[in-house]
Write a protein that holds these residues in place. Sequence first.
Motif, PDB file in Angstrom:
ATOM      1  N   ARG A  99       6.132   5.005 -19.812  1.00  0.00           N
ATOM      2  CA  ARG A  99       6.726   5.846 -20.858  1.00  0.00           C
ATOM      3  C   ARG A  99       7.834   6.719 -20.282  1.00  0.00           C
ATOM      4  NH1 ARG A  99       5.401   7.290 -25.978  1.00  0.00           N
ATOM      5  NH2 ARG A  99       6.338   9.233 -26.714  1.00  0.00           N
ATOM      6  N   LEU A 100       7.633   7.231 -19.059  1.00  0.00           N
ATOM      7  CA  LEU A 100       8.686   8.017 -18.420  1.00  0.00           C
ATOM      8  C   LEU A 100       9.929   7.166 -18.203  1.00  0.00           C
ATOM      9  CD1 LEU A 100       9.712  10.545 -16.921  1.00  0.00           C
ATOM     10  CD2 LEU A 100       8.651   9.626 -14.854  1.00  0.00           C
ATOM     11  N   THR A 101       9.734   5.927 -17.769  1.00  0.00           N
ATOM     12  CA  THR A 101      10.873   5.024 -17.577  1.00  0.00           C
ATOM     13  C   THR A 101      11.642   4.824 -18.880  1.00  0.00           C
ATOM     14  OG1 THR A 101       9.731   3.869 -15.791  1.00  0.00           O
ATOM     15  CG2 THR A 101      11.538   2.701 -16.867  1.00  0.00           C
ATOM     16  N   ALA A 102      10.900   4.593 -19.977  1.00  0.00           N
ATOM     17  CA  ALA A 102      11.550   4.380 -21.274  1.00  0.00           C
ATOM     18  C   ALA A 102      12.273   5.637 -21.744  1.00  0.00           C
ATOM     19  CB  ALA A 102      10.510   3.942 -22.301  1.00  0.00           C
ATOM     20  N   GLU A 103      11.706   6.819 -21.489  1.00  0.00           N
ATOM     21  CA  GLU A 103      12.351   8.059 -21.914  1.00  0.00           C
ATOM     22  C   GLU A 103      13.648   8.300 -21.153  1.00  0.00           C
ATOM     23  OE1 GLU A 103       9.342  10.938 -21.285  1.00  0.00           O
ATOM     24  OE2 GLU A 103       8.339  10.577 -23.214  1.00  0.00           O
ATOM     25  N   VAL A 104      13.626   8.066 -19.839  1.00  0.00           N
ATOM     26  CA  VAL A 104      14.851   8.238 -19.045  1.00  0.00           C
ATOM     27  C   VAL A 104      15.912   7.235 -19.504  1.00  0.00           C
ATOM     28  CG1 VAL A 104      15.843   8.079 -16.744  1.00  0.00           C
ATOM     29  CG2 VAL A 104      13.620   9.174 -17.067  1.00  0.00           C
ATOM     30  N   PHE A 105      15.499   5.980 -19.696  1.00  0.00           N
ATOM     31  CA  PHE A 105      16.458   4.959 -20.141  1.00  0.00           C
ATOM     32  C   PHE A 105      16.984   5.284 -21.530  1.00  0.00           C
ATOM     33  CE2 PHE A 105      17.770   0.974 -22.037  1.00  0.00           C
ATOM     34  CZ  PHE A 105      18.510   0.395 -21.017  1.00  0.00           C
TER      35      PHE A 105
ATOM     36  N   LEU B 244      10.836   6.284 -29.364  1.00  0.00           N
ATOM     37  CA  LEU B 244      10.026   5.212 -28.785  1.00  0.00           C
ATOM     38  C   LEU B 244       8.969   4.805 -29.796  1.00  0.00           C
ATOM     39  CD1 LEU B 244       9.501   6.579 -25.149  1.00  0.00           C
ATOM     40  CD2 LEU B 244      11.250   5.009 -25.963  1.00  0.00           C
ATOM     41  N   LYS B 245       8.858   3.509 -30.041  1.00  0.00           N
ATOM     42  CA  LYS B 245       7.875   2.970 -30.977  1.00  0.00           C
ATOM     43  C   LYS B 245       6.965   2.002 -30.223  1.00  0.00           C
ATOM     44  CE  LYS B 245       9.944   5.052 -34.399  1.00  0.00           C
ATOM     45  NZ  LYS B 245       9.323   6.187 -35.113  1.00  0.00           N
TER      46      LYS B 245
ATOM     47  N   PRO C 123       1.737   6.007 -12.863  1.00  0.00           N
ATOM     48  CA  PRO C 123       1.611   4.639 -12.324  1.00  0.00           C
ATOM     49  C   PRO C 123       2.663   3.721 -12.918  1.00  0.00           C
ATOM     50  CG  PRO C 123      -0.120   5.096 -13.928  1.00  0.00           C
ATOM     51  CD  PRO C 123       0.576   6.388 -13.672  1.00  0.00           C
ATOM     52  N   GLY C 124       3.234   2.888 -12.086  1.00  0.00           N
ATOM     53  CA  GLY C 124       4.230   1.923 -12.530  1.00  0.00           C
ATOM     54  C   GLY C 124       5.638   2.458 -12.615  1.00  0.00           C
ATOM     55  N   SER C 125       5.852   3.744 -12.306  1.00  0.00           N
ATOM     56  CA  SER C 125       7.183   4.333 -12.390  1.00  0.00           C
ATOM     57  C   SER C 125       7.878   4.251 -11.038  1.00  0.00           C
ATOM     58  CB  SER C 125       7.074   5.794 -12.832  1.00  0.00           C
ATOM     59  OG  SER C 125       8.324   6.407 -12.814  1.00  0.00           O
TER      60      SER C 125
ATOM     61  N   GLN D  29      12.819  -3.866 -16.080  1.00  0.00           N
ATOM     62  CA  GLN D  29      12.173  -2.760 -15.375  1.00  0.00           C
ATOM     63  C   GLN D  29      10.702  -2.629 -15.751  1.00  0.00           C
ATOM     64  OE1 GLN D  29      13.368  -1.054 -12.985  1.00  0.00           O
ATOM     65  NE2 GLN D  29      11.725   0.454 -12.747  1.00  0.00           N
ATOM     66  N   MET D  30      10.361  -2.890 -17.027  1.00  0.00           N
ATOM     67  CA  MET D  30       8.994  -2.681 -17.495  1.00  0.00           C
ATOM     68  C   MET D  30       8.137  -3.924 -17.409  1.00  0.00           C
ATOM     69  SD  MET D  30       9.619  -0.130 -20.718  1.00  0.00           S
ATOM     70  CE  MET D  30       7.899   0.345 -20.658  1.00  0.00           C
TER      71      MET D  30
END
Length: 622
Positions: free
Chosen positions: A382-388, A371-372, A298-300, A334-335
């Motif tokens: 979290r997927l968005t942050a990992e890709v970025f 990621l913290k 959700p949210g991605s 984005q987030m």
Amino acid sequence: MPLEFAFELMMMLTSGCALLVSAWLFWRARRQRSMKALAGFGVMMALWCAGHVAVFYGWHTTGMALILANPLMPTFFLDFAIGFVNQGPARRSWLSRLARFRALLYVTAVLVSLGTLWLGGGSIIAFGPFEHYFVFRGSGWFNIGYTIFIGVLAHALLLWGFMRQQGNRRRSIAAMFAAGAWGLLLATSFIFPSLGLLWYPWPMLLLPSYVLLLVYGVVRYQMLEVNAWANRALLWILMTALLLGLMALFSAMAGQLGMQALAAVPQWQLWLYSVLLLMLALALYRPVSALVERLIYPGSRLDEQLLDTWLAQLRDTDSWHSLAREAEQLLARQMGQPVTVRLLTTAPRFEPGPGLELWCLHHKQDWQFRLKGFDDVTPGMRLTAEVFGSLLATRCGLLERSLQLAEAERKRVSEQHLVELGGLSAAMAHELRNPLNIISMATAGLEAERKAMIQDQLKRADRLIVDMLAYSGQLHIQPRAVPLLPLLHSLRPQFNWQDVQLELTLPENYQVFADPYRLQQVLTNLLDNALSFVRNQADGRIVLAAGTSAGELWLHNNGPAIPPDMQARLFRPFVSHRPGGSGLGLAIVQRIMEAHGGHIEYRNNAGWPVSFMLYFPEEPAS
């Protein structure tokens, strides 16, 4: 299915496909004129097919007008070929000149179409399953001949481009030739009835494939989404063929398996139900896939365009600070909430804050991200942050190498400059100290006062030599408040002023924060340089004036103006406008000013032919 209806259906399908593809091309490549011309080619093919349908329904005049407008089809294709080929290594001036005559090509095509229509270039006949079919007559053969000529010219231009282009554009031209051969094979059967060969135009039933293959051949190497679309289309075609084959096999074996009711169902109905079911699955695939993605992530909302935007924005940064700031803005946008980005070359010694943080750490020879504070966010965020984070770590590595190369090049140039200057300084010091030593020994028999004066000047000359040697190294200064007027009065006897007038427009207590010895060297170099240009003038003037700001000093003279081509390199070593000058005087002055934390500038807009502005900071340089 009646053969006439099959032909009519294929013409309508070709017209619809051509219009859809042309609209997509025009929207997707609205900044590329060549693609607009290809879209125009698709529109004309749609109108040409619509002309056949109009003939079938008895609208003979409209249908003949649309069919006889076919010279516009290759004209649009020739326009496309000119723009497509005239790029990169194949760009030629004669192609650019030909491109300026596009309008003439279109006007000629319109005149040929209208002329053959007015002269009755075609007629309607009935043969076989067709009650109404168009054939060429009289001037219509000129129409088709002109159409073929322009088409051959366009493909000859593409062939020329194929021999000179490289990479994807060369592959696109090869694909166009393959599609062109297929289109020629299909369209040939349309001419047979005009030649008296009343054969049914079977190849024309495959005409919809020509439009799609031609456009795909052009853009498949230019637009990534076209390849993705072709991949999905081929997948569904294969699935449809496989499903129809399985239904046929199942229908044949149903009776043997005891399913008599199913065996009694006509095979075409089974196929129809299967195709409808497959079309329903195709229609529901996108929304169901989006729903599943929202449930799992959700949210991605990650897509190729977003990744391209991120890469472009991160690539434009040229420092660690700007990279961190840009990364924070992109990820927060984005987030939908603030995110702190830290770029660390060593392992951190502090604990993360309460908010979301993305760390990029330099580990051995690589960059890694952490990621913290993302434990409680949704899987999509979290997927968005990992890709970025992966993109940011890659950009950190590239920026690090870029900065290292820039610093290495700067050091190399600086070291090369110091080596050259050090060698020259050593040679000049050796050549100057020999005659100075002889002069010093020659003063032994002089009276004390004259000997002392000569020795003072010899010491000054020796200091200048030391400074010249020090220019290739680091300057050490000891700044303090120095009253300027007493220093200038002490320097006045050292120069041969002749008729030059020196004006000191300074307050009595005016002072600058500088090293006294280095300040004396600056003023001596500037005054000596100015005197060399104004000494021979009848009205020579040199003015030293205080500026409007503290620590600002102006030196003006009315000598000849400095040429514009020399102004930009005035403070470089070995550049001299002065006859017999060494080219080091102003360069040494600039180094001394920069060592003080100040600067010197040449100005030609201060009301004097030559002006220098010196700025000394009020506090010592760190």
